[in-house]
Design an enzyme around this catalytic site. Structure first.
Site, PDB file in Angstrom:
ATOM      1  CG  HIS A  58      40.782  39.946  47.652  1.00  0.00           C
ATOM      2  ND1 HIS A  58      41.092  39.326  46.434  1.00  0.00           N
ATOM      3  CD2 HIS A  58      42.005  40.383  48.036  1.00  0.00           C
ATOM      4  CE1 HIS A  58      42.555  39.489  46.128  1.00  0.00           C
ATOM      5  NE2 HIS A  58      43.138  40.208  47.155  1.00  0.00           N
ATOM      6  CD  GLU A 162      48.767  43.544  47.753  1.00  0.00           C
ATOM      7  OE1 GLU A 162      48.289  42.906  48.833  1.00  0.00           O
ATOM      8  OE2 GLU A 162      47.878  44.332  47.234  1.00  0.00           O
ATOM      9  CG  ASP A 188      48.338  39.035  47.241  1.00  0.00           C
ATOM     10  OD1 ASP A 188      48.216  37.978  46.901  1.00  0.00           O
ATOM     11  OD2 ASP A 188      47.411  40.076  47.173  1.00  0.00           O
TER      12      ASP A 188
END
Length: 266
Positions: A58, A162, A188
């Site tokens: 990310h 997740e 998540d």
């Protein structure tokens, strides 16, 4: 054939700060690095954290930034880990060849995916990782022949649970030899099972999911960690978890300016 792991080997290396803290149950604290500057990496590494997860999933991290940040963090006696974008063998190879003390792999949903990650993280005969980079020996403070002999027993392979699928298969994932740590991505995970983020934290389905993951990790002798938003939540989470990642460099900067500007303008 069974092999020694980071949890069972007798190999000692004082440069592996995170691994050594995990082995002694010292409750190490990590954080995430999302900015590409090696100067940012140095600054964060000087704060007292035990490990820094360079976020190639990310964060704004290129291959070059990953290399420079890994070297900068390790030079200051902190363990650099790299969170990959996915499970591709070339991404695993690049992270470990840069000198990462371990990898964090997101969105692991099946035992087969876990086995694939392990196979590309280990040199033969345990896996299929190729050798050729001189850089990882530098960040481990050893020479290359020693690195090649010891890497399989000293590099941390951490998988993130997740999703609903990962949750359903967590016992089988934790049972895979060569998986050293399970890391919970609470945002998540909440999005997957609750349909929103962030979780309030007391939703029964969310609480049950966290407990199920921790129980599976404990059953199979794996370390387990999670993301924590601040120092107070870290302290609370470390009563249960072996390690935590305290927030993110980007959020730390945003939160400091936001808080201090409110004071300045009050």
């Amino acid at each position: 054939m069974s092999y020694l792991s980071v949890m069972t080997t007798a190999i000692q290396n004082p440069r592996l700060r995170l691994l050594n803290a995990l082995r002694t149950n010292s409750k190490p604290i990590m954080t995430f690095l999302g900015l590409p500057s090696f100067r940012t990496a140095q600054i964060v590494a000087q704060t007292g954290v035990d490990g820094i997860i360079i976020d190639c999933e990310h964060g704004y991290i290129s291959d070059g930034s990953m290399h420079s940040s890994t070297a900068a963090i390790a030079a200051l006696g902190v363990s650099p880990l790299v969170r990959l974008r996915m499970t591709h063998a070339d991404l695993i190879k690049r992270a470990l060849d840069a000198g990462a003390h371990g990898i964090v792999v997101p969105q692991i949903n099946t035992a087969e995916e876990a086995r694939t990650v392990v196979s590309h993280s280990k040199f033969p005969p345990q896996g299929f990782r190729g050798q050729g980079s001189a850089f990882p020996a530098i960040t481990h403070g050893i020479d290359l022949p020693v690195y090649l002999r010891t890497a399989n027993e000293t590099l941390i392979t951490c998988l993130q649970i997740e999703s609903k699928a990962g949750l359903e298969n967590v016992d089988a994932i934790c049972a895979v030899p060569g998986v050293d740590m399970i890391f919970i991505g609470p945002n998540d995970l909440a999005l997957s099972i609750l349909g929103y983020v962030p979780a309030k934290g007391d939703e029964p389905e969310f609480v049950d999911a966290i407990e199920k993951i921790v129980a599976a990790a404990r059953k199979h002798g794996k370390w387990v960690g999670r993301l924590s938003n601040n120092g107070a939540s870290c302290k609370e989470h470390l009563k249960v978890f072996d390690t935590v990642a305290m927030s993110y460099d980007v959020r730390a900067i945003q939160n400091w300016y936001t808080t201090e500007l409110l004071v300045a303008r009050s």
